[in-house]
Design an enzyme around this catalytic site. Structure first.
Site, PDB file in Angstrom:
ATOM      1  N   SER A 164       0.833  -1.213   0.000  1.00  0.00           N
ATOM      2  CA  SER A 164       0.000   0.000   0.000  1.00  0.00           C
ATOM      3  C   SER A 164       0.855   1.245   0.000  1.00  0.00           C
ATOM      4  O   SER A 164       1.946   1.260   0.554  1.00  0.00           O
ATOM      5  CB  SER A 164      -0.912   0.025   1.227  1.00  0.00           C
ATOM      6  OG  SER A 164      -1.607   1.270   1.256  1.00  0.00           O
ATOM      7  N   LYS A 213      -4.341  -6.944   3.201  1.00  0.00           N
ATOM      8  CA  LYS A 213      -4.352  -5.777   2.300  1.00  0.00           C
ATOM      9  C   LYS A 213      -5.780  -5.461   1.849  1.00  0.00           C
ATOM     10  O   LYS A 213      -6.176  -4.300   1.727  1.00  0.00           O
ATOM     11  CB  LYS A 213      -3.445  -6.027   1.082  1.00  0.00           C
ATOM     12  CG  LYS A 213      -3.487  -4.912   0.023  1.00  0.00           C
ATOM     13  CD  LYS A 213      -3.095  -3.580   0.601  1.00  0.00           C
ATOM     14  CE  LYS A 213      -3.091  -2.360  -0.274  1.00  0.00           C
ATOM     15  NZ  LYS A 213      -3.807  -2.186  -1.450  1.00  0.00           N
ATOM     16  N   HIS A 225      -7.354  -3.700   4.594  1.00  0.00           N
ATOM     17  CA  HIS A 225      -6.797  -2.340   4.574  1.00  0.00           C
ATOM     18  C   HIS A 225      -7.621  -1.491   3.603  1.00  0.00           C
ATOM     19  O   HIS A 225      -8.040  -0.375   3.923  1.00  0.00           O
ATOM     20  CB  HIS A 225      -5.324  -2.399   4.130  1.00  0.00           C
ATOM     21  CG  HIS A 225      -4.739  -1.062   3.752  1.00  0.00           C
ATOM     22  ND1 HIS A 225      -5.045  -0.422   2.573  1.00  0.00           N
ATOM     23  CD2 HIS A 225      -3.890  -0.236   4.418  1.00  0.00           C
ATOM     24  CE1 HIS A 225      -4.401   0.733   2.521  1.00  0.00           C
ATOM     25  NE2 HIS A 225      -3.694   0.860   3.629  1.00  0.00           N
ATOM     26  N   ASN A 226      -7.854  -2.016   2.419  1.00  0.00           N
ATOM     27  CA  ASN A 226      -8.602  -1.247   1.426  1.00  0.00           C
ATOM     28  C   ASN A 226     -10.052  -1.029   1.855  1.00  0.00           C
ATOM     29  O   ASN A 226     -10.631   0.017   1.586  1.00  0.00           O
ATOM     30  CB  ASN A 226      -8.542  -1.934   0.057  1.00  0.00           C
ATOM     31  CG  ASN A 226      -7.223  -1.678  -0.628  1.00  0.00           C
ATOM     32  OD1 ASN A 226      -6.211  -1.441   0.031  1.00  0.00           O
ATOM     33  ND2 ASN A 226      -7.202  -1.733  -1.940  1.00  0.00           N
ATOM     34  N   GLU A 240     -10.004   1.664   4.196  1.00  0.00           N
ATOM     35  CA  GLU A 240      -9.747   2.859   3.369  1.00  0.00           C
ATOM     36  C   GLU A 240     -11.062   3.368   2.739  1.00  0.00           C
ATOM     37  O   GLU A 240     -11.340   4.574   2.765  1.00  0.00           O
ATOM     38  CB  GLU A 240      -8.722   2.461   2.297  1.00  0.00           C
ATOM     39  CG  GLU A 240      -8.461   3.440   1.191  1.00  0.00           C
ATOM     40  CD  GLU A 240      -7.530   2.817   0.124  1.00  0.00           C
ATOM     41  OE1 GLU A 240      -6.398   2.416   0.454  1.00  0.00           O
ATOM     42  OE2 GLU A 240      -7.953   2.723  -1.059  1.00  0.00           O
TER      43      GLU A 240
HETATM   44  C1  6PG Z   1      -3.234   1.447  -1.593  1.00  0.00           C
HETATM   45  C2  6PG Z   1      -4.506   1.637  -2.389  1.00  0.00           C
HETATM   46  C3  6PG Z   1      -4.349   0.991  -3.724  1.00  0.00           C
HETATM   47  C4  6PG Z   1      -5.304   1.455  -4.785  1.00  0.00           C
HETATM   48  C5  6PG Z   1      -6.645   0.820  -4.694  1.00  0.00           C
HETATM   49  C6  6PG Z   1      -7.766   1.762  -4.893  1.00  0.00           C
HETATM   50  O1  6PG Z   1      -3.342   0.903  -0.519  1.00  0.00           O
HETATM   51  O2  6PG Z   1      -2.192   1.863  -2.086  1.00  0.00           O
HETATM   52  O3  6PG Z   1      -5.595   1.077  -1.725  1.00  0.00           O
HETATM   53  O4  6PG Z   1      -4.341  -0.379  -3.502  1.00  0.00           O
HETATM   54  O5  6PG Z   1      -5.372   2.816  -4.894  1.00  0.00           O
HETATM   55  O6  6PG Z   1      -6.674  -0.112  -5.737  1.00  0.00           O
HETATM   56  O7  6PG Z   1      -8.911   1.013  -4.895  1.00  0.00           O
HETATM   57  P1  6PG Z   1     -10.232   1.425  -5.627  1.00  0.00           P
HETATM   58  O8  6PG Z   1      -9.888   1.700  -7.073  1.00  0.00           O
HETATM   59  O9  6PG Z   1     -11.113   0.236  -5.469  1.00  0.00           O
HETATM   60  O10 6PG Z   1     -10.721   2.640  -4.935  1.00  0.00           O
END
Ligand code: 6PG
Length: 465
Positions: free
Chosen positions: A133, A188, A191-192, A195
């Site tokens: 990430s 991960k 994590h997302n 996020e």
């Molecule tokens: C990270 C982000 C990265 C990416 C995601 C965005 O941790 O660096 O989460 O993995 O920006 O793919 O996800 P979406 O396109 O689903 O918002």
């Protein structure tokens, strides 16, 4: 001379990670496929454009790339998640030798990682599934790295990953072995999910302040004040975004309000449903993105139904408390989910370590994460433990107030509401699910258990007549 590590795929993340490795003194081989007139000399051109890659070797021939690596070979796969990973694995395996190690650092589904580990193990090859990430900048300057799979194989690549990772407050690498199988990609994915909910909460706060006619500049100022004790990467970038201009206009005002996604939030949501964990905020954030895509319907419906009669104002202080409350619930749900799925798979994921490697380098790094990491060293559950228990108590009333006012103002706040509903649901000792059980037994003879019945016997009643 052979390279110590290879990077396959010169997309945004592959380019940044190879520069990071080279900057840290590793001899790297980089590879990008050749596609006539579309992808030609990509790796070589990239090497020439970046002085830190002076010692690197660049290829568009897979066999030459593999031959350039010292054995056991270590190859970082930086390709799109999904079938491309399988295709690349397949192409590569013809050129590999026993004990070589592939590291998939894309956003792969953790169950695909479980399958790939097994496929390669059958060929005496190793597969490390690693969450990474931090986006493009993180990958270049120091991402947060979440590797998993065979521990001995990890030990052979740990020096590379730990060196290029971000460093926490104690100068420790934000890279830690997560566990067996696909646990790194699982972590991960969550994590997302966290996020998604953090981003949605900020979008909801923005919408509340915007509805009370605060300008972008004044919302930026409010968020900037919040940074003092709610500091986070996502809050900071939101301040920058709110202030960004294109010509005379604020760029944010020009951006279409349809939020896309690449799938990790969807995977997190279906994992939540499978796990039995009531992590309500991630699905709420995902569905808010889905709803945003119904722009035409939204615009049509806006003209069909009446709006609020009188606008109820919400103070930025109360909103800040609600934001704080919802963030605690979001992190509590995320870590409980990791614990639940880790227990189900016997992964023994160290929650405090996960929080620690999320204190720098990653998208959800924040001051809150640092404090959470300290709590998780001793306890698994944030709700029952200080300082979170007191903080939830102290911010609960403001959250109720904000949610009630938003209902009156007809403002959609799915994540703030999900946080509050979860809190109300988790702290009610005697709930209403007895009626659900009775209904199930009524129409489907699904049976029910009785309160205070130590026999745990199942009962069925003939309800009619
Ligand atoms: C990270 C982000 C990265 C990416 C995601 C965005 O941790 O660096 O989460 O993995 O920006 O793919 O996800 P979406 O396109 O689903 O918002």
């Amino acid at each position: 001379m052979k390279a110590e590590i290879g990077v396959l795929g010169m997309g945004v993340m592959g380019r940044s990670l190879s520069r990071n490795l080279a900057r840290n003194g590793f001899v790297v081989s980089i590879y990008n496929r050749h596609v006539d007139r579309v992808e030609e000399n990509v790796a070589r051109d990239f090497k020439s454009a970046h002085p830190e890659l002076k010692e690197a070797m660049a290829y568009d021939d897979l066999a030459e790339f593999v031959q350039s690596l010292a054995t056991p070979r270590k190859i970082l796969l930086m390709v799109n998640a999904g079938p491309t990973v399988d295709a690349v694995m397949n192409d590569l395996s013809a050129h590999l030798d026993e004990n070589d190690i592939l590291i998939d650092a894309g956003n792969s589904h953790y169950q695909d990682t479980v399958r790939r580990i097994k496929t390669l193990k059958d060929k005496n090859l190793h597969f490390i599934g690693s969450g990474v990430s931090g986006g493009e900048k993180g990958a270049l300057l120091g991402p947060s790295i979440m590797p998993s799979g065979d521990h001995q194989a990890y030990q052979q690549v740990s020096q590379y990953l730990e060196t290029i990772a971000a460093k926490d407050n104690n100068n420790q690498p934000c890279c830690a072995y997560i566990g067996e199988q696909g646990s790194g990609h699982f972590v991960k994915m969550i994590h997302n999910g966290i996020e998604y909910a953090e981003m949605q909460l900020l979008a909801e706060c923005y919408s509340i302040l915007k509805a009370q006619k605060e300008s972008n500049e004044s919302i930026a100022n409010i968020f900037e004040q919040w940074m003092e004790d709610q500091g986070s990467y996502l809050l900071q970038i939101s301040v920058d975004i709110l202030r960004k201009k294109e010509g005379d206009a604020y760029l944010l005002d020009l951006i279409l309000d349809k939020a896309a996604n690449k799938g990790t939030g969807k995977w997190a949501t279906s994992t939540i449903a499978d796990s039995g964990e009531p992590a309500t905020m991630i699905p709420a954030a995902l569905f808010a993105r889905y709803l945003s895509f119904f722009k035409e319907q939204r615009t049509k419906a806006e003209g069909l139904f009446s709006g609020p009669t009188k606008y109820q104002s919400i103070s930025s202080d109360q909103l800040k408390e609600a934001y704080q409350f919802a963030r605690i619930i979001n992190h509590h749900q995320g870590f409980s989910l990791i614990k639940n799925v880790s227990d189900q798979n016997a992964w023994q994921v160290n929650l405090s370590e996960v929080a620690r490697i999320w204190t720098a380098g990653c998208i959800i790094k924040s001051d809150l994460m640092k404090e959470i990491s300290a709590t998780l060293e001793k306890e698994d559950n944030l709700l029952f433990n200080e300082p979170w228990r007191s903080q939830l108590g102290a911010t609960h009333s403001a959250t109720q107030h904000v949610v009630m006012k938003c209902m009156e103002n007809q403002l959609p706040i799915p994540c703030l509401t999900a946080a509050l509903n979860y809190f109300h649901g988790i702290k009610i000792g005697d709930g209403s699910a007895n009626l659900i059980q009775a209904q199930r037994d009524y129409f489907g003879a699904h049976t029910y258990k009785k309160k205070n019945d130590s026999s745990e016997k199942s009962y069925h009643t003939v309800w009619e007549g």
